[in-house]
Design a protein around this motif. Structure first.
Motif, mmCIF file in Angstrom:
data_model
loop_
_atom_site.group_PDB
_atom_site.id
_atom_site.type_symbol
_atom_site.label_atom_id
_atom_site.label_comp_id
_atom_site.label_asym_id
_atom_site.label_seq_id
_atom_site.Cartn_x
_atom_site.Cartn_y
_atom_site.Cartn_z
ATOM 1 N N THR A 300 1.012 30.038 24.729
ATOM 2 C CA THR A 300 1.466 29.760 23.375
ATOM 3 C C THR A 300 1.448 28.260 23.091
ATOM 4 O OG1 THR A 300 2.899 31.716 23.488
ATOM 5 C CG2 THR A 300 3.327 30.149 21.717
ATOM 6 N N SER A 301 1.870 27.449 24.058
ATOM 7 C CA SER A 301 1.844 25.993 23.888
ATOM 8 C C SER A 301 0.422 25.499 23.656
ATOM 9 C CB SER A 301 2.435 25.295 25.116
ATOM 10 O OG SER A 301 3.808 25.536 25.215
ATOM 11 N N ILE A 304 -0.555 26.318 20.063
ATOM 12 C CA ILE A 304 0.118 25.409 19.135
ATOM 13 C C ILE A 304 -0.506 24.019 19.197
ATOM 14 C CG2 ILE A 304 2.295 24.201 18.685
ATOM 15 C CD1 ILE A 304 3.761 26.761 19.497
ATOM 16 N N LYS A 305 -0.749 23.546 20.402
ATOM 17 C CA LYS A 305 -1.318 22.214 20.597
ATOM 18 C C LYS A 305 -2.677 22.084 19.920
ATOM 19 C CE LYS A 305 -1.262 18.977 24.484
ATOM 20 N NZ LYS A 305 -1.129 18.882 25.954
ATOM 21 N N GLU A 307 -3.598 23.936 17.353
ATOM 22 C CA GLU A 307 -3.431 24.425 15.982
ATOM 23 C C GLU A 307 -4.161 25.749 15.738
ATOM 24 O OE1 GLU A 307 -4.247 21.374 13.099
ATOM 25 O OE2 GLU A 307 -2.402 20.302 13.614
ATOM 26 N N PHE A 309 -3.051 28.661 14.961
ATOM 27 C CA PHE A 309 -1.877 29.392 14.492
ATOM 28 C C PHE A 309 -2.197 30.823 14.086
ATOM 29 C CE2 PHE A 309 -0.754 24.881 13.563
ATOM 30 C CZ PHE A 309 0.281 24.781 14.475
ATOM 31 N N LEU A 312 -2.320 32.722 17.220
ATOM 32 C CA LEU A 312 -0.976 32.930 17.752
ATOM 33 C C LEU A 312 -0.243 34.016 16.963
ATOM 34 C CD1 LEU A 312 1.332 32.240 19.630
ATOM 35 C CD2 LEU A 312 1.893 30.293 18.160
ATOM 36 N N THR A 380 7.959 25.184 22.330
ATOM 37 C CA THR A 380 7.315 26.499 22.283
ATOM 38 C C THR A 380 8.323 27.598 22.568
ATOM 39 O OG1 THR A 380 5.157 25.641 22.927
ATOM 40 C CG2 THR A 380 5.582 27.965 23.397
ATOM 41 N N ILE A 416 7.267 20.523 15.171
ATOM 42 C CA ILE A 416 6.443 21.514 14.481
ATOM 43 C C ILE A 416 7.108 21.973 13.179
ATOM 44 C CG2 ILE A 416 7.388 23.521 15.690
ATOM 45 C CD1 ILE A 416 4.563 24.691 15.692
ATOM 46 N N ILE A 429 1.375 27.047 9.543
ATOM 47 C CA ILE A 429 2.302 27.727 10.449
ATOM 48 C C ILE A 429 3.095 28.852 9.781
ATOM 49 C CG2 ILE A 429 2.552 25.555 11.721
ATOM 50 C CD1 ILE A 429 5.537 25.643 10.776
ATOM 51 N N LEU A 432 3.344 32.366 11.184
ATOM 52 C CA LEU A 432 4.161 32.643 12.368
ATOM 53 C C LEU A 432 5.477 33.309 11.990
ATOM 54 C CD1 LEU A 432 3.699 29.402 14.506
ATOM 55 C CD2 LEU A 432 2.357 31.507 14.543
#
Length: 479
Positions: A300-301, A304-305, A307, A309, A312, A380, A416, A429, A432
């Motif tokens: 997941t990190s 996110i790192k 992008e 999204f 995710l 995260t 974030i 985001i 999410l």
């Protein structure tokens, strides 16, 4: 001015014939001079009364001359090969230097003319790399290449050497099974081979099979040492799989379009296999529980790192279809990858009187991967908890919600979330949280407040309440 950008000295060897070649060479020398190169050429530096052969030999052998440029046209090629005239003398001096000196980069053939598709190179340099200035279409690019060579400023340079991947330095036969699959997979990704997906699926299957080799045997189940020691020993040996997985993610995202379904299926299979391990109900599968939690945290990190999204959001809102033992298939959410690790949090803490709030969190911190910062992993962890609040189910939430272990390391800022003052970032985001705009987000958070979905008491786990984390007046304030 640095040493490498001081005016380097070069000597130009060329043929005066035909006259067009001499004129071109002088114009070429003038341009080099304007570009900061100290050019030595007979037309400018060989004065009347000087011995021309002695002058040539001095220039070729002078250690202060950084480069000798050989302007190769048909006349230069013929005279050098036949050892005629000044060019013939120079070629003999140069060829002796080339074959007797260790540093052969001093001499650079510059191709001015080609015949029948072949560069007009004298025999003594026809096997050397050269710079082609004969084609007007590529002249500027190749001239830049020459300048970079003279000033020791290459367009690309060798990257610093890193450490070999962990699977290279490990000798464990179980681990070598995954390494044998990972290396051809990385090669397939880098070379854009059509069968990349086959390599990925094969690797991930072997990955899970290799992880399952670490389940306890019957003899180990009747252990004669504390369970937490067994768990930590296994986790140390299983680190290789986490590191390999991160290497795969990095390579895959760089060379391929990210197919989230591949990784959704992978975590579904991993969860199914570890939940159905032989001793999963006897409290001795804690190494699997920890491994699943840690691996999904890093996965997941990584998303996110980078992008990713939308990818995710797919992982967090599409259930895994799991059949445990003989029970019917059941859809379960991502937070089942975060199951309690009692042997560490209770057993080890009490046995060693550690007086620690969460030994799982301590262990994650101790094992942090070099490509990540602990604050990134911690953020995260919190985000995964927040998303689980949006999926609140009173019948199961108290048992299976994502527990943010790392929040025992207190957190007061969440970049974030703070970046949501940017409309562009918020639009990235918002999926999410399963919303279309900030008004819908506000409504959902109010429902979460009413239902008490954000139910973790902030004793040891100190981080912002979901009802306080968003500043709705500032969301999307900037484009």
């Amino acid at each position: 001015m640095s040493e490498s950008t001081k005016s380097p000295k070069i000597f130009i060897s060329y043929s005066w014939q035909p006259i067009q070649n001499k004129n071109w060479t002088l114009e070429f020398a003038e341009r080099l001079s304007r570009d900061g190169v100290h050019v030595i050429i007979d037309e400018w530096d060989a004065l009347e009364g000087m011995d021309k052969y002695s002058f040539m030999e001095q220039m070729v052998n002078d250690p202060n001359i950084k480069r000798v440029l050989l302007i190769c046209n048909g006349s230069y090629q013929a005279k050098a090969n036949d050892k005629k005239g000044g060019v013939g003398i120079e070629s003999m001096i140069i060829s002796d230097e080339i074959y007797s000196q260790a540093d052969q980069t001093k001499f650079i053939p510059i191709v001015r003319e080609s015949k029948d598709g072949k560069a007009c190179l004298p025999t003594f340099v026809n096997s050397r790399f050269y710079i082609d200035l004969s084609d007007p279409e590529y002249y500027e690019d190749n001239y830049e290449q020459l300048l970079r060579n003279v000033f020791d400023k290459p367009k690309s340079s060798r990257p610093p050497l890193g450490e070999p991947p962990a699977f290279i330095t490990q000798d464990d036969p179980i681990k070598s099974q995954t390494a044998n699959k990972l290396l051809p997979l990385i090669n397939a990704l880098k070379n854009n081979k059509s069968n990349t997906e086959i390599f990925i699926n094969e690797y991930l299957d072997v990955f899970i099979n290799s992880v399952m080799e670490f389940q306890f045997s019957e003899e180990e189940a009747d252990r004669n040492k504390p369970l937490d020691e067994f768990v930590l020993e296994r986790l140390e040996k299983m680190s290789i799989f986490r590191d390999e997985f991160l290497l795969l993610l990095k390579t895959y995202s760089k060379y391929s379009t990210f197919d989230t379904e591949i990784f959704h299926k992978f975590f579904e299979n991993l969860l199914s296999r570890t939940l159905n391990s032989q001793y999963s109900d006897q409290g001795i599968s804690d190494h699997f529980n920890f491994f699943n939690y840690e691996l999904f945290l890093y996965f997941t990190s990584f998303l996110i790192k980078n992008e990713l999204f939308k990818e995710l959001q797919y992982m967090l809102y599409n259930p895994f279809l799991i059949s445990k033992r003989d029970r019917p298939i059941e859809p379960i959410m991502y937070y089942h990858l975060n199951k309690p690790v009692y042997s560490l949090n209770k057993g080890r803490s009490e046995r060693l009187r550690l007086n620690r709030a969460d030994v799982t969190a301590d262990t994650i911190k101790e094992r942090i991967h070099e490509d990540f910062k602990f604050d990134e992993i911690k953020e995260t962890d919190i985000m995964l908890y927040y998303v689980s609040c949006f999926q609140f189910d009173p019948s199961t939430f108290g048992h299976f919600a994502w527990w943010p272990h790392l929040t025992v390391y207190h957190t007061y800022r969440l970049p974030i979330i703070e970046k949501c003052i940017s409309e562009r970032h918020f639009n990235k985001i918002k999926s999410l949280f399963g919303v279309q705009d900030k008004d819908e987000l506000k409504e959902k958070i109010e429902v979460i407040r009413e239902k008490g979905a954000d139910r973790i008491q902030r004793f040891h786990n100190e981080f912002p309440h979901l009802t306080n984390v968003f500043d709705f007046d500032k969301i999307g304030k900037y484009k």
